[in-house]
Design a protein around this motif. Structure first.
Motif, PDB file in Angstrom:
ATOM      1  N   ASN A  92       0.829  -1.211   0.000  1.00 20.23           N
ATOM      2  CA  ASN A  92       0.000   0.000   0.000  1.00 20.23           C
ATOM      3  C   ASN A  92       0.858   1.252   0.000  1.00 20.23           C
ATOM      4  O   ASN A  92       0.543   2.236  -0.674  1.00 20.23           O
ATOM      5  N   ALA A  93       1.945   1.219   0.779  1.00 24.48           N
ATOM      6  CA  ALA A  93       2.840   2.384   0.816  1.00 24.48           C
ATOM      7  C   ALA A  93       3.476   2.615  -0.540  1.00 24.48           C
ATOM      8  O   ALA A  93       3.635   3.760  -0.998  1.00 24.48           O
ATOM      9  N   SER A  94       3.836   1.544  -1.230  1.00 23.43           N
ATOM     10  CA  SER A  94       4.445   1.674  -2.545  1.00 23.43           C
ATOM     11  C   SER A  94       3.462   2.269  -3.549  1.00 23.43           C
ATOM     12  O   SER A  94       3.817   3.118  -4.370  1.00 23.43           O
ATOM     13  N   LYS A  95       2.176   1.832  -3.473  1.00 27.37           N
ATOM     14  CA  LYS A  95       1.167   2.375  -4.381  1.00 27.37           C
ATOM     15  C   LYS A  95       0.929   3.856  -4.116  1.00 27.37           C
ATOM     16  O   LYS A  95       0.763   4.639  -5.048  1.00 27.37           O
ATOM     17  N   GLU A  96       0.896   4.238  -2.839  1.00 26.84           N
ATOM     18  CA  GLU A  96       0.664   5.649  -2.510  1.00 26.84           C
ATOM     19  C   GLU A  96       1.811   6.533  -2.989  1.00 26.84           C
ATOM     20  O   GLU A  96       1.601   7.652  -3.453  1.00 26.84           O
ATOM     21  N   ASN A  97       3.038   6.033  -2.906  1.00 24.46           N
ATOM     22  CA  ASN A  97       4.185   6.818  -3.361  1.00 24.46           C
ATOM     23  C   ASN A  97       4.195   6.989  -4.871  1.00 24.46           C
ATOM     24  O   ASN A  97       4.730   7.978  -5.396  1.00 24.46           O
ATOM     25  N   ASN A  98       3.600   6.032  -5.589  1.00 20.84           N
ATOM     26  CA  ASN A  98       3.590   6.109  -7.045  1.00 20.84           C
ATOM     27  C   ASN A  98       2.482   7.001  -7.583  1.00 20.84           C
ATOM     28  O   ASN A  98       2.476   7.348  -8.759  1.00 20.84           O
ATOM     29  N   GLN A  99       1.523   7.375  -6.750  1.00 26.61           N
ATOM     30  CA  GLN A  99       0.440   8.232  -7.201  1.00 26.61           C
ATOM     31  C   GLN A  99       0.891   9.683  -7.244  1.00 26.61           C
ATOM     32  O   GLN A  99       1.545  10.178  -6.333  1.00 26.61           O
ATOM     33  N   GLU A 100       0.524  10.392  -8.335  1.00 25.30           N
ATOM     34  CA  GLU A 100       0.875  11.795  -8.475  1.00 25.30           C
ATOM     35  C   GLU A 100      -0.089  12.643  -7.662  1.00 25.30           C
ATOM     36  O   GLU A 100      -1.285  12.377  -7.631  1.00 25.30           O
ATOM     37  N   PRO A 101       0.400  13.672  -6.979  1.00 30.78           N
ATOM     38  CA  PRO A 101      -0.482  14.543  -6.197  1.00 30.78           C
ATOM     39  C   PRO A 101      -1.466  15.285  -7.098  1.00 30.78           C
ATOM     40  O   PRO A 101      -1.108  15.705  -8.191  1.00 30.78           O
TER      41      PRO A 101
END
Length: 273
Positions: free
Chosen positions: A146-155
């Motif tokens: 989940n942390a990896s997916k959140e880091n890959n999302q653009e703000p």
């Protein structure tokens, strides 16, 4: 008529033989052959052979003698006396046969065998520990994923771009003519250009105010309640006020002298930066 000699079994059952003593003691103790066999781990048929002194049904002499001694102890008899009586009664031909068979593999003694099958025993605490480790590993794996997916999302930007002046004035922007802003003013930027000017109308009481810019856009019109109104448009501005005592006017943050345009507290004039 030829006389026959009694067999060894008949002689052994005579009063005072070790077999008779074993049998009498067992009956006195009120124990069955099955119960004695279960307690001593000796086959029932071997105990029965001892009581009947049927040596042919017993294993080799050494083992049979041991059975007799253990049986005597179990029944509370003198084991030494039973052993001596056993030795005296044991047939010589069987003793010789036992000596001749010493080089052969030992025959089964006939004792009852315990369950020797290996049993696998599991420690409950060990099993619980393994399950807990598996659950922890799955939990950590999901957290990392989940942390990896959140880091890959653009703000995603949720703030609209507003100019510095508009943010300072708090104006509500609209491209439609005669639209009314949050402050109650009719605000229209039209085709904004470098000639855009900014007005501030501050009413201390109710007044009728109408302001139109050079593009024909009505910035504010009609009766207005007390409050501050921030406007912008293309100069020059056409200004109409029914009572200048109830308001003040600023153009590009510079105060406008309304008295210079008023007649009997009313003003109708063109305002240019």
């Amino acid at each position: 008529m030829e006389m026959t000699t009694p067999s060894s079994n008949t002689q052994s059952n005579a009063q005072g033989s070790f077999g008779a003593m074993l049998q009498q003691a067992r009956k006195t103790k009120q124990v069955s052959l099955d119960e004695a066999a279960a307690e001593l781990f000796i086959l029932k048929r071997h105990l029965e052979a001892l009581e009947n002194e049927n040596f042919a049904e017993l294993p080799q002499a050494a083992f049979a003698r041991g059975f007799a001694i253990n049986y005597a102890k179990y029944l509370g008899l003198d084991s030494a006396k039973i052993a001596n009586s056993f030795d005296a009664a044991y047939p010589n031909e069987l003793k010789a046969k036992s000596v001749n068979n010493i080089d052969t593999p030992l025959q089964p003694m006939g004792t009852l065998q315990r369950d020797t099958n290996s049993r696998i025993r599991f420690n409950p605490l060990l099993i619980i520990g393994v399950i807990a480790l598996i659950i922890l590993a799955v939990f950590l794996f999901r957290m990392v994923s989940n942390a990896s997916k959140e880091n890959n999302q653009e703000p995603v930007s949720t703030v609209e771009d507003i100019s510095a002046i508009e943010q300072a004035q708090g104006a509500a922007i609209s491209n439609d003519t005669d639209s009314v802003g949050a402050s109650g003013s009719a605000l229209n930027l039209g085709d904004a250009s470098t000639e855009t000017a900014f007005l501030n109308v501050n009413l201390t009481d109710d007044a009728v105010v109408t302001i139109t810019d050079a593009s024909g856009n009505t910035l504010i019109s009609g009766a207005q309640t007390a409050g501050s109104y921030d406007l912008s448009g293309t100069p020059p501005f056409s200004v109409q006020i029914d009572n200048i005592d109830n308001l003040s006017l600023m153009l590009n943050q510079e105060s406008v002298d309304l008295d210079a345009y008023a007649t009997d507290k009313q003003a109708d004039f063109e305002l240019t930066p």
